[in-house]
Design a protein around this motif. Structure first.
Motif, PDB file in Angstrom:
ATOM      1  N   ASN A  57      41.359 -13.959 107.858  1.00  0.00           N
ATOM      2  CA  ASN A  57      41.613 -13.567 106.611  1.00  0.00           C
ATOM      3  C   ASN A  57      42.143 -12.244 106.597  1.00  0.00           C
ATOM      4  O   ASN A  57      42.362 -10.721 105.551  1.00  0.00           O
ATOM      5  CB  ASN A  57      40.005 -13.568 106.136  1.00  0.00           C
ATOM      6  N   LYS A  75      45.278 -10.904 106.814  1.00  0.00           N
ATOM      7  CA  LYS A  75      46.466 -11.402 105.629  1.00  0.00           C
ATOM      8  C   LYS A  75      45.939 -10.614 104.025  1.00  0.00           C
ATOM      9  O   LYS A  75      45.278  -9.816 104.035  1.00  0.00           O
ATOM     10  CB  LYS A  75      45.133 -12.987 104.528  1.00  0.00           C
ATOM     11  N   PRO A 109      41.136 -18.830 101.775  1.00  0.00           N
ATOM     12  CA  PRO A 109      40.731 -18.643 103.119  1.00  0.00           C
ATOM     13  C   PRO A 109      40.457 -19.245 104.190  1.00  0.00           C
ATOM     14  O   PRO A 109      40.524 -18.505 105.397  1.00  0.00           O
ATOM     15  CB  PRO A 109      38.864 -17.952 102.966  1.00  0.00           C
ATOM     16  N   PRO A 135      47.263 -17.628 107.547  1.00  0.00           N
ATOM     17  CA  PRO A 135      48.693 -16.107 106.885  1.00  0.00           C
ATOM     18  C   PRO A 135      49.351 -16.467 107.204  1.00  0.00           C
ATOM     19  O   PRO A 135      50.103 -16.798 108.403  1.00  0.00           O
ATOM     20  CB  PRO A 135      48.054 -15.565 107.336  1.00  0.00           C
ATOM     21  N   THR A 140      39.995  -9.391 101.463  1.00  0.00           N
ATOM     22  CA  THR A 140      40.902  -9.670 102.614  1.00  0.00           C
ATOM     23  C   THR A 140      40.535  -7.686 103.687  1.00  0.00           C
ATOM     24  O   THR A 140      39.797  -7.895 104.501  1.00  0.00           O
ATOM     25  CB  THR A 140      42.729  -9.446 102.609  1.00  0.00           C
ATOM     26  N   TYR A 184      46.197 -14.571  99.995  1.00  0.00           N
ATOM     27  CA  TYR A 184      44.820 -14.985 100.453  1.00  0.00           C
ATOM     28  C   TYR A 184      44.436 -15.932  99.242  1.00  0.00           C
ATOM     29  O   TYR A 184      43.997 -17.013  99.496  1.00  0.00           O
ATOM     30  CB  TYR A 184      43.514 -14.354 100.245  1.00  0.00           C
TER      31      TYR A 184
END
Length: 292
Positions: A49, A52, A62, A66, A258, A57
């Motif tokens: 995360n 990302k 989560p 990504p 993030t 997100y």
């Protein structure tokens, strides 16, 4: 002929024993890998995360990888909180406290556990009771003391406070260990003409170096993660530590998930590195040097 058959049977039994032992080793290895994955799962989620975008997100949640990797969260936290300065503050405070607390712990424990100071049992009991006192009860007396001394809002105040707190725990632990220290080793050193200082430096320290290394790692990590007392004593932005920077950022702004993940990842990387460097010391015993 009989000897040959006996040898062959023994070989088969040995082979079966090794086979069973190997299977058990594999089972243990698999269980350890599963346990490691469970323990590391939160860190893996945090790392994913941290790279990302917020839109990514919000779209996939989560737990997914990504779609595009980005450093926006890390750069935002780095610039907003002046991370290099906060990192340096945390590093200086934690290192000095760890070293000073270990030195005090060793000296105190040598006097209490090996030197047999009069009333050492009561002294150790008092130190144990002091360790049980919550930090909340220390805030006002410490605030008054350091305010009067002109050390409020300085790194030196935090260094002094945590050196005493950590060395109290270290003294309690090491004094019980040194209380069972082999007296024959010390007597042999004394017969060879070693003074108390020489016995400490050349006999006690090498034997107990593994335990001292563990204390050093724990003192560093504990001090690095401290929040309550630094929050009450470090008001200036130029003396704050990383946990305070993270908490301040959360209080001043509505943080994106993030960015929060990036900030948390940056804050725990130094402690992970410390554990990786000293992880072998964590599993060694107090008598490792004596065995050698």
């Amino acid at each position: 002929m009989t000897q040959t058959m006996t040898a062959a049977m023994a070989k088969r039994v040995s082979h079966k024993t090794q086979h069973v032992r190997s299977a058990g080793d594999w089972v243990t290895l698999v269980l350890l890998v599963v346990a490691a994955l469970i323990v590391l799962f939160p860190l893996l989620v945090l790392t994913v995360n941290a790279f990302k975008t917020q839109a990514d997100y919000n779209a996939v949640g989560p737990l997914s990888l990504p779609k595009t990797f980005t450093m926006e969260g890390i750069v935002s936290f780095w610039i907003t909180t002046k991370f290099p300065m906060k990192f340096l503050n945390s590093l200086i405070i934690s290192l000095i406290v760890a070293v000073a607390a270990v030195v005090l712990s060793v000296l105190n424990s040598f006097a209490l556990g090996i030197g047999r100071v009069k009333g050492n049992t009561w002294i150790v009991l008092g130190i144990m009771l002091a360790n049980m006192m919550p930090q909340e009860a220390l805030l006002y007396p410490l605030y008054t003391m350091f305010k009067a001394a002109g050390l409020y809002n300085t790194k030196l105040a935090i260094i002094i406070i945590f050196t005493i707190i950590q060395s109290a725990y270290g003294t309690y632990l090491l004094s019980s260990v040194y209380g069972t220290f082999p007296q024959a080793i010390l007597e042999a050193a004394s017969i060879d003409g070693a003074s108390r200082w020489q016995a400490l430096l050349k006999v006690v320290l090498p034997i107990s170096w593994s335990t001292i290394s563990v204390l050093f790692v724990f003192f560093f990590v504990w001090t690095w993660n401290e929040y309550m007392i630094p929050m009450a004593f470090l008001m200036g932005d130029d003396v704050q530590t990383i946990p305070l920077a993270l908490a301040t950022l959360q209080g001043q702004h509505t943080m994106e998930a993030t960015t929060l993940a990036s900030a948390s990842l940056l804050s725990i990387i130094p402690t992970i590195i410390f554990f990786v460097i000293f992880q072998r010391k964590l599993s060694q015993g107090i008598t490792a040097g004596a065995v050698k």
